[in-house]
Scaffold this motif. Sequence first.
Motif, mmCIF file in Angstrom:
data_model
loop_
_atom_site.group_PDB
_atom_site.id
_atom_site.type_symbol
_atom_site.label_atom_id
_atom_site.label_comp_id
_atom_site.label_asym_id
_atom_site.label_seq_id
_atom_site.Cartn_x
_atom_site.Cartn_y
_atom_site.Cartn_z
ATOM 1 N N CYS A 3 41.290 50.743 58.717
ATOM 2 C CA CYS A 3 41.538 49.836 57.597
ATOM 3 C C CYS A 3 42.559 48.804 58.080
ATOM 4 O O CYS A 3 43.488 49.162 58.814
ATOM 5 C CB CYS A 3 42.089 50.597 56.391
ATOM 6 S SG CYS A 3 40.819 51.524 55.516
ATOM 7 N N VAL A 4 42.367 47.562 57.680
ATOM 8 C CA VAL A 4 43.222 46.489 58.196
ATOM 9 C C VAL A 4 43.654 45.576 57.056
ATOM 10 O O VAL A 4 42.850 45.274 56.169
ATOM 11 C CB VAL A 4 42.459 45.595 59.217
ATOM 12 C CG1 VAL A 4 43.414 44.616 59.886
ATOM 13 C CG2 VAL A 4 41.744 46.414 60.258
ATOM 14 N N GLY A 24 50.032 42.602 46.543
ATOM 15 C CA GLY A 24 50.523 43.972 46.701
ATOM 16 C C GLY A 24 49.479 44.978 46.265
ATOM 17 O O GLY A 24 49.260 45.994 46.931
ATOM 18 N N GLU A 25 48.796 44.678 45.148
ATOM 19 C CA GLU A 25 47.789 45.624 44.648
ATOM 20 C C GLU A 25 46.643 45.769 45.650
ATOM 21 O O GLU A 25 46.116 46.859 45.854
ATOM 22 C CB GLU A 25 47.268 45.160 43.289
ATOM 23 C CG GLU A 25 48.271 45.430 42.181
ATOM 24 C CD GLU A 25 47.919 44.747 40.865
ATOM 25 O OE1 GLU A 25 48.587 45.044 39.868
ATOM 26 O OE2 GLU A 25 46.998 43.902 40.848
ATOM 27 N N LYS A 26 46.281 44.657 46.271
ATOM 28 C CA LYS A 26 45.212 44.733 47.278
ATOM 29 C C LYS A 26 45.641 45.623 48.461
ATOM 30 O O LYS A 26 44.869 46.434 48.962
ATOM 31 C CB LYS A 26 44.908 43.330 47.836
ATOM 32 C CG LYS A 26 44.000 42.506 46.967
ATOM 33 C CD LYS A 26 43.779 41.126 47.575
ATOM 34 C CE LYS A 26 42.879 41.144 48.792
ATOM 35 N NZ LYS A 26 42.588 39.771 49.278
ATOM 36 N N THR A 27 46.884 45.433 48.887
ATOM 37 C CA THR A 27 47.369 46.195 50.050
ATOM 38 C C THR A 27 47.451 47.678 49.719
ATOM 39 O O THR A 27 47.050 48.536 50.509
ATOM 40 C CB THR A 27 48.749 45.663 50.499
ATOM 41 O OG1 THR A 27 48.698 44.238 50.543
ATOM 42 C CG2 THR A 27 49.143 46.195 51.856
ATOM 43 N N VAL A 28 47.952 47.955 48.514
ATOM 44 C CA VAL A 28 48.071 49.353 48.073
ATOM 45 C C VAL A 28 46.677 49.990 47.962
ATOM 46 O O VAL A 28 46.467 51.143 48.367
ATOM 47 C CB VAL A 28 48.829 49.386 46.726
ATOM 48 C CG1 VAL A 28 48.625 50.704 46.009
ATOM 49 C CG2 VAL A 28 50.317 49.136 46.963
ATOM 50 N N MET A 70 45.543 50.932 51.331
ATOM 51 C CA MET A 70 46.220 52.150 51.793
ATOM 52 C C MET A 70 45.582 53.383 51.152
ATOM 53 O O MET A 70 45.388 54.404 51.815
ATOM 54 C CB MET A 70 47.708 52.109 51.410
ATOM 55 C CG MET A 70 48.548 51.110 52.149
ATOM 56 S SD MET A 70 48.808 51.553 53.843
ATOM 57 C CE MET A 70 49.454 53.194 53.707
ATOM 58 N N ASP A 71 45.269 53.263 49.859
ATOM 59 C CA ASP A 71 44.646 54.397 49.164
ATOM 60 C C ASP A 71 43.285 54.725 49.787
ATOM 61 O O ASP A 71 42.938 55.895 49.979
ATOM 62 C CB ASP A 71 44.489 54.095 47.669
ATOM 63 C CG ASP A 71 45.832 54.114 46.946
ATOM 64 O OD1 ASP A 71 46.795 54.699 47.489
ATOM 65 O OD2 ASP A 71 45.935 53.523 45.851
ATOM 66 N N LEU A 125 53.978 50.043 47.781
ATOM 67 C CA LEU A 125 53.453 50.053 49.147
ATOM 68 C C LEU A 125 54.198 51.069 50.010
ATOM 69 O O LEU A 125 53.580 51.868 50.731
ATOM 70 C CB LEU A 125 53.552 48.644 49.754
ATOM 71 C CG LEU A 125 53.156 48.541 51.230
ATOM 72 C CD1 LEU A 125 51.727 49.048 51.448
ATOM 73 C CD2 LEU A 125 53.278 47.094 51.714
ATOM 74 N N VAL A 126 55.513 51.042 49.894
ATOM 75 C CA VAL A 126 56.314 51.967 50.699
ATOM 76 C C VAL A 126 55.986 53.417 50.311
ATOM 77 O O VAL A 126 55.919 54.300 51.164
ATOM 78 C CB VAL A 126 57.812 51.636 50.529
ATOM 79 C CG1 VAL A 126 58.667 52.791 50.991
ATOM 80 C CG2 VAL A 126 58.157 50.381 51.321
ATOM 81 N N ARG A 127 55.735 53.636 49.013
ATOM 82 C CA ARG A 127 55.363 54.995 48.578
ATOM 83 C C ARG A 127 54.068 55.422 49.273
ATOM 84 O O ARG A 127 53.945 56.555 49.733
ATOM 85 C CB ARG A 127 55.215 55.033 47.058
ATOM 86 C CG ARG A 127 54.904 56.418 46.512
ATOM 87 C CD ARG A 127 55.399 56.564 45.089
ATOM 88 N NE ARG A 127 54.718 55.648 44.179
ATOM 89 C CZ ARG A 127 53.636 55.972 43.454
ATOM 90 N NH1 ARG A 127 53.124 57.177 43.531
ATOM 91 N NH2 ARG A 127 53.078 55.084 42.647
#
Length: 509
Positions: A84-85, A102-106, A109-110, A143-145
């Motif tokens: 994932c990138v 931020g929501e896209k990045t999170v 990550m999910d 994100l950090v979470r």
Amino acid sequence: MPRRSTAERIDDLHRRREQALTAGGPRGRGEFGARERVERLVDKGSFTETGLFVRARADGSGGRRPHGDGVVTGFGTVDGRRVCVFAQDSTVFGGSMGEAFGEKTVALMDLALKTGCPVVGLNDSGGARIQEGVASLALYAELVRRNVQASGVIPQLSVVLGPCAGGAAYSPAITDFTVMVDGASHMFVTGPDVIEAVTGERATAEELGGARTSNAVNGNAHFLAADEEDALDVVRELLSYLPANNLEPPPEYAPGDAPAGDVLDAVVPDRLGQAYDMREILRAVVDDGELLYVQELFAPNILCALGRVEGRSVGVVANQPLHAAGVLDIDASEKAARFVRFCDAFGIPLLTFADVPGYLSGVRQERGGIIRRGAKLLYAYAEATVPKVTVVVRKAYGGGYAVMGSKHLGADINLAWPSARIAVMGAEGAVGVLHRRELAAADDPVALRARLVAAYERTHGTPYLAAERGYVDAVIAPRDTRDHIRRALAALRGKRAPLPQRRHGNIPL
Ligand SMILES: CCC(=O)SCCNC(=O)CCNC(=O)[C@H](O)C(C)(C)COP(=O)(O)OP(=O)(O)OC[C@H]1O[C@@H](n2cnc3c(N)ncnc32)[C@H](O)[C@@H]1OP(=O)(O)O
């Protein structure tokens, strides 16, 4: 109004896609734009973008609502393996993180966590998007979470390709490895202007958090790349050693060539205080002599590297006598501790090569917290349950013996070369402590000291006292080292080492 036909809707989709793909300005800060960076990283044609039509809320960024919101997210493959990138787009609000960004990045990550695949973040950001205020701050924490939840579950790699300012720096700090580009990347919590305003100190961005500062001075980064292409090469190489997640084994390759081992018989100099390059030994042990050094410019008195033995990944930790006699100081302990924990989290066996005079003494180290910070390495080795094989090459003195992969911290197979000296301390120091009065009273203290040192060397300056107790499994000829390691790793493949149940340990931080 007449209803639109399907063909019209498809045309409309293409138009929208075209607009969305050019949402930012014409030019980014670095060598390549965000999408081009992603395309250059992944296998050709493998990238699938997610969230292309995501936009900021209408009341978000002062009415400007470009599609994608300044971050490209998606999945693809690197050398045929899933990744994932995300890539921050400096042409949109300087790559700063808004709520939608931020929501896209999170969400990415999910996805990576659910599917167990590594995440690569291509960072180029002005930090929190000022117009979006607390929503931006909230997403940093989200994100950090995710970074923390993913830690030790999927490999997380950060590439810093431009500024990485403020909140943007915290996520890379939590990921496993950070690559920076010489002369182009900067990481800092507050930039030069703010620092001057607050403290009156002056420093350039390069001095504060440039790629060299981050690699060589503060250790925030692990790899220094010459340019963006080189940085992406490092990521691909790194991924080749790593499993997709903590439940899968690292990838296996055809066994590489065994380097000539006979050179090892002549590496350690006869004179105890003489330095040599530990990298010569490591090269002769791993497949094709190839190693990827981690934090090569930071704490060079310890070497941490990824390599392979018979096609399988290993993590190598070794004292480097070329720098400060390979002593363990605060930086070396922290560098190696993090590496050991990384390898352990991802099932990568550990090879340790010891030539260590001990922990560094001195006022600066004591006041700097060497007890607390040096203990991290003890903790890391003791908690690691991956196969652990240790070779004592020369000195293994004092706490240095205990910490550098000793049997007592749980190493599985411990080997020593005939040149090994496993003792509380070196002969000179020991004689000074044990025979102080005799030496003070001697007619010829120089001759007496020489005799006492020679006697100590004969008994304590060898690997055999440790071997007698079984603390060393075998004393081996240097040229046979790779063969012994190969056999040990094969024997340890099925290693099981259950740990007591607990919420988590409490490593000294
Ligand atoms: C969690 C708490 C935090 O993150 S606090 C940290 C907040 N961020 C900062 O203090 C960094 C502010 N930005 C900067 O110092 C510079 O823009 C940096 C990142 C060094 C980049 O410089 P440079 O490459 O010259 O670009 P630039 O300044 O011309 O900016 C390009 C456009 O991006 C914008 N931008 C930049 N940062 C932000 C931000 N944080 N929030 C919103 N917008 C930002 C600039 O305003 C500029 O916009 P425009 O092109 O003039 O419309």
